[in-house]
Design a protein around this motif. Structure first.
Motif, PDB file in Angstrom:
ATOM      1  N   ALA A   1       6.805  13.712  11.111  1.00  0.00           N
ATOM      2  CA  ALA A   1       7.503  13.120  12.260  1.00  0.00           C
ATOM      3  C   ALA A   1       7.852  11.658  11.995  1.00  0.00           C
ATOM      4  O   ALA A   1       8.936  11.195  12.385  1.00  0.00           O
ATOM      5  CB  ALA A   1       6.650  13.241  13.516  1.00  0.00           C
ATOM      6  N   ASP A   2       6.974  10.927  11.330  1.00  0.00           N
ATOM      7  CA  ASP A   2       7.264   9.536  10.968  1.00  0.00           C
ATOM      8  C   ASP A   2       8.492   9.450  10.073  1.00  0.00           C
ATOM      9  O   ASP A   2       9.354   8.587  10.265  1.00  0.00           O
ATOM     10  CB  ASP A   2       6.074   8.891  10.246  1.00  0.00           C
ATOM     11  CG  ASP A   2       4.936   8.543  11.173  1.00  0.00           C
ATOM     12  OD1 ASP A   2       5.178   8.441  12.394  1.00  0.00           O
ATOM     13  OD2 ASP A   2       3.813   8.369  10.675  1.00  0.00           O
ATOM     14  N   VAL A   3       8.570  10.338   9.097  1.00  0.00           N
ATOM     15  CA  VAL A   3       9.717  10.348   8.183  1.00  0.00           C
ATOM     16  C   VAL A   3      10.997  10.677   8.942  1.00  0.00           C
ATOM     17  O   VAL A   3      12.041  10.048   8.738  1.00  0.00           O
ATOM     18  CB  VAL A   3       9.484  11.339   7.022  1.00  0.00           C
ATOM     19  CG1 VAL A   3      10.737  11.498   6.178  1.00  0.00           C
ATOM     20  CG2 VAL A   3       8.327  10.881   6.161  1.00  0.00           C
ATOM     21  N   ILE A   4      10.921  11.640   9.858  1.00  0.00           N
ATOM     22  CA  ILE A   4      12.093  12.014  10.655  1.00  0.00           C
ATOM     23  C   ILE A   4      12.547  10.840  11.508  1.00  0.00           C
ATOM     24  O   ILE A   4      13.738  10.512  11.545  1.00  0.00           O
ATOM     25  CB  ILE A   4      11.779  13.243  11.539  1.00  0.00           C
ATOM     26  CG1 ILE A   4      11.561  14.484  10.678  1.00  0.00           C
ATOM     27  CG2 ILE A   4      12.892  13.484  12.553  1.00  0.00           C
ATOM     28  CD1 ILE A   4      11.040  15.682  11.444  1.00  0.00           C
ATOM     29  N   CYS A   5      11.617  10.187  12.193  1.00  0.00           N
ATOM     30  CA  CYS A   5      11.973   9.051  13.056  1.00  0.00           C
ATOM     31  C   CYS A   5      12.559   7.900  12.246  1.00  0.00           C
ATOM     32  O   CYS A   5      13.548   7.289  12.644  1.00  0.00           O
ATOM     33  CB  CYS A   5      10.748   8.565  13.826  1.00  0.00           C
ATOM     34  SG  CYS A   5      10.198   9.679  15.115  1.00  0.00           S
TER      35      CYS A   5
ATOM     36  N   GLY B   1      19.982   5.967  10.917  1.00  0.00           N
ATOM     37  CA  GLY B   1      21.315   6.558  10.902  1.00  0.00           C
ATOM     38  C   GLY B   1      21.606   7.463   9.720  1.00  0.00           C
ATOM     39  O   GLY B   1      22.747   7.865   9.517  1.00  0.00           O
ATOM     40  N   GLN B   2      20.608   7.802   8.949  1.00  0.00           N
ATOM     41  CA  GLN B   2      20.794   8.681   7.798  1.00  0.00           C
ATOM     42  C   GLN B   2      20.492  10.119   8.188  1.00  0.00           C
ATOM     43  O   GLN B   2      19.804  10.385   9.170  1.00  0.00           O
ATOM     44  CB  GLN B   2      19.866   8.261   6.660  1.00  0.00           C
ATOM     45  CG  GLN B   2      20.108   6.862   6.152  1.00  0.00           C
ATOM     46  CD  GLN B   2      19.059   6.456   5.128  1.00  0.00           C
ATOM     47  OE1 GLN B   2      18.173   7.226   4.800  1.00  0.00           O
ATOM     48  NE2 GLN B   2      19.170   5.238   4.634  1.00  0.00           N
ATOM     49  N   ALA B   3      21.006  11.051   7.401  1.00  0.00           N
ATOM     50  CA  ALA B   3      20.725  12.465   7.620  1.00  0.00           C
ATOM     51  C   ALA B   3      19.336  12.807   7.084  1.00  0.00           C
ATOM     52  O   ALA B   3      18.934  12.310   6.036  1.00  0.00           O
ATOM     53  CB  ALA B   3      21.773  13.314   6.926  1.00  0.00           C
ATOM     54  N   VAL B   4      18.632  13.641   7.828  1.00  0.00           N
ATOM     55  CA  VAL B   4      17.299  14.068   7.408  1.00  0.00           C
ATOM     56  C   VAL B   4      17.456  15.315   6.542  1.00  0.00           C
ATOM     57  O   VAL B   4      17.825  16.371   7.024  1.00  0.00           O
ATOM     58  CB  VAL B   4      16.409  14.365   8.630  1.00  0.00           C
ATOM     59  CG1 VAL B   4      15.020  14.791   8.191  1.00  0.00           C
ATOM     60  CG2 VAL B   4      16.327  13.155   9.534  1.00  0.00           C
ATOM     61  N   THR B   5      17.200  15.170   5.249  1.00  0.00           N
ATOM     62  CA  THR B   5      17.345  16.277   4.299  1.00  0.00           C
ATOM     63  C   THR B   5      16.029  16.501   3.555  1.00  0.00           C
ATOM     64  O   THR B   5      15.091  15.705   3.679  1.00  0.00           O
ATOM     65  CB  THR B   5      18.452  15.975   3.271  1.00  0.00           C
ATOM     66  OG1 THR B   5      18.076  14.804   2.530  1.00  0.00           O
ATOM     67  CG2 THR B   5      19.794  15.738   3.953  1.00  0.00           C
ATOM     68  N   ALA B   6      15.998  17.557   2.771  1.00  0.00           N
ATOM     69  CA  ALA B   6      14.805  17.859   1.976  1.00  0.00           C
ATOM     70  C   ALA B   6      14.528  16.762   0.956  1.00  0.00           C
ATOM     71  O   ALA B   6      13.365  16.488   0.625  1.00  0.00           O
ATOM     72  CB  ALA B   6      14.968  19.202   1.282  1.00  0.00           C
TER      73      ALA B   6
ATOM     74  N   PRO C   1       5.878  17.990   0.099  1.00  0.00           N
ATOM     75  CA  PRO C   1       6.467  19.193  -0.499  1.00  0.00           C
ATOM     76  C   PRO C   1       7.315  19.985   0.504  1.00  0.00           C
ATOM     77  O   PRO C   1       6.999  20.033   1.698  1.00  0.00           O
ATOM     78  CB  PRO C   1       5.261  20.018  -0.932  1.00  0.00           C
ATOM     79  CG  PRO C   1       4.113  19.087  -0.923  1.00  0.00           C
ATOM     80  CD  PRO C   1       4.419  18.011   0.057  1.00  0.00           C
ATOM     81  N   PRO C   2       8.395  20.609   0.027  1.00  0.00           N
ATOM     82  CA  PRO C   2       9.274  21.383   0.924  1.00  0.00           C
ATOM     83  C   PRO C   2       8.565  22.521   1.656  1.00  0.00           C
ATOM     84  O   PRO C   2       8.886  22.797   2.816  1.00  0.00           O
ATOM     85  CB  PRO C   2      10.346  21.942  -0.018  1.00  0.00           C
ATOM     86  CG  PRO C   2      10.303  21.083  -1.221  1.00  0.00           C
ATOM     87  CD  PRO C   2       8.913  20.560  -1.330  1.00  0.00           C
TER      88      PRO C   2
ATOM     89  N   ALA D   1       7.690  22.220  10.377  1.00  0.00           N
ATOM     90  CA  ALA D   1       8.943  21.609  10.831  1.00  0.00           C
ATOM     91  C   ALA D   1       9.082  21.620  12.352  1.00  0.00           C
ATOM     92  O   ALA D   1       9.456  20.595  12.946  1.00  0.00           O
ATOM     93  CB  ALA D   1      10.131  22.312  10.188  1.00  0.00           C
ATOM     94  N   ASP D   2       8.799  22.732  12.989  1.00  0.00           N
ATOM     95  CA  ASP D   2       8.967  22.820  14.443  1.00  0.00           C
ATOM     96  C   ASP D   2       8.054  21.845  15.184  1.00  0.00           C
ATOM     97  O   ASP D   2       8.485  21.152  16.109  1.00  0.00           O
ATOM     98  CB  ASP D   2       8.697  24.252  14.929  1.00  0.00           C
ATOM     99  CG  ASP D   2       9.719  25.238  14.412  1.00  0.00           C
ATOM    100  OD1 ASP D   2      10.859  24.821  14.133  1.00  0.00           O
ATOM    101  OD2 ASP D   2       9.369  26.423  14.282  1.00  0.00           O
ATOM    102  N   GLN D   3       6.805  21.781  14.765  1.00  0.00           N
ATOM    103  CA  GLN D   3       5.855  20.882  15.416  1.00  0.00           C
ATOM    104  C   GLN D   3       6.231  19.423  15.164  1.00  0.00           C
ATOM    105  O   GLN D   3       6.121  18.581  16.061  1.00  0.00           O
ATOM    106  CB  GLN D   3       4.452  21.151  14.898  1.00  0.00           C
ATOM    107  CG  GLN D   3       3.950  22.532  15.217  1.00  0.00           C
ATOM    108  CD  GLN D   3       2.697  22.876  14.442  1.00  0.00           C
ATOM    109  OE1 GLN D   3       2.133  22.040  13.750  1.00  0.00           O
ATOM    110  NE2 GLN D   3       2.252  24.110  14.553  1.00  0.00           N
ATOM    111  N   ALA D   4       6.694  19.119  13.951  1.00  0.00           N
ATOM    112  CA  ALA D   4       7.068  17.746  13.615  1.00  0.00           C
ATOM    113  C   ALA D   4       8.322  17.320  14.378  1.00  0.00           C
ATOM    114  O   ALA D   4       8.421  16.171  14.827  1.00  0.00           O
ATOM    115  CB  ALA D   4       7.296  17.608  12.115  1.00  0.00           C
ATOM    116  N   ARG D   5       9.285  18.240  14.528  1.00  0.00           N
ATOM    117  CA  ARG D   5      10.490  17.922  15.307  1.00  0.00           C
ATOM    118  C   ARG D   5      10.130  17.601  16.750  1.00  0.00           C
ATOM    119  O   ARG D   5      10.651  16.651  17.337  1.00  0.00           O
ATOM    120  CB  ARG D   5      11.477  19.086  15.271  1.00  0.00           C
ATOM    121  CG  ARG D   5      12.434  19.012  14.137  1.00  0.00           C
ATOM    122  CD  ARG D   5      13.544  20.045  14.295  1.00  0.00           C
ATOM    123  NE  ARG D   5      13.594  20.807  13.054  1.00  0.00           N
ATOM    124  CZ  ARG D   5      13.300  22.074  12.915  1.00  0.00           C
ATOM    125  NH1 ARG D   5      12.976  22.802  13.952  1.00  0.00           N
ATOM    126  NH2 ARG D   5      13.346  22.654  11.745  1.00  0.00           N
ATOM    127  N   ALA D   6       9.246  18.393  17.324  1.00  0.00           N
ATOM    128  CA  ALA D   6       8.822  18.153  18.709  1.00  0.00           C
ATOM    129  C   ALA D   6       8.134  16.798  18.840  1.00  0.00           C
ATOM    130  O   ALA D   6       8.389  16.044  19.784  1.00  0.00           O
ATOM    131  CB  ALA D   6       7.898  19.275  19.173  1.00  0.00           C
TER     132      ALA D   6
END
Length: 77
Positions: free
Chosen positions: A30-34, A40-45, A54-55, A62-67
């Motif tokens: 979640a920190d990386v996503i935020c 303003g960058q795209a969140v990619t692998a 790791p992917p 992913a679902d829990q981190a997005r929330a």
């Protein structure tokens, strides 16, 4: 009256107070996503790989981190 704690009570308190591995991983993703979305960058692998996540771990949580990331963005805004 004096009551002495049993060893089991002391140990269970120590275990309960530590953060769980799953929660730590979710917070890290979640920190990386935020951080990435906030700049303003795209969140990619590739972003996760550059942060040594790791992917397969990202796919699993992913679902829990997005929330979690959504909750953090709402709090800041």
């Amino acid at each position: 009256m004096i009551r002495y704690a049993a060893e089991a009570e002391i140990v269970s308190d120590r275990i309960a107070s530590r953060p769980r591995c799953r929660q730590t991983i979710v917070e890290r993703i979640a920190d990386v996503i935020c951080e990435t979305a906030g700049s303003g960058q795209a969140v990619t692998a590739d972003v996760f790989e550059s942060h040594n996540i790791p992917p397969l771990v990202v796919e699993r949580y992913a679902d829990q981190a997005r929330a979690e990331a959504r909750r953090r963005f709402v709090k800041r805004g």
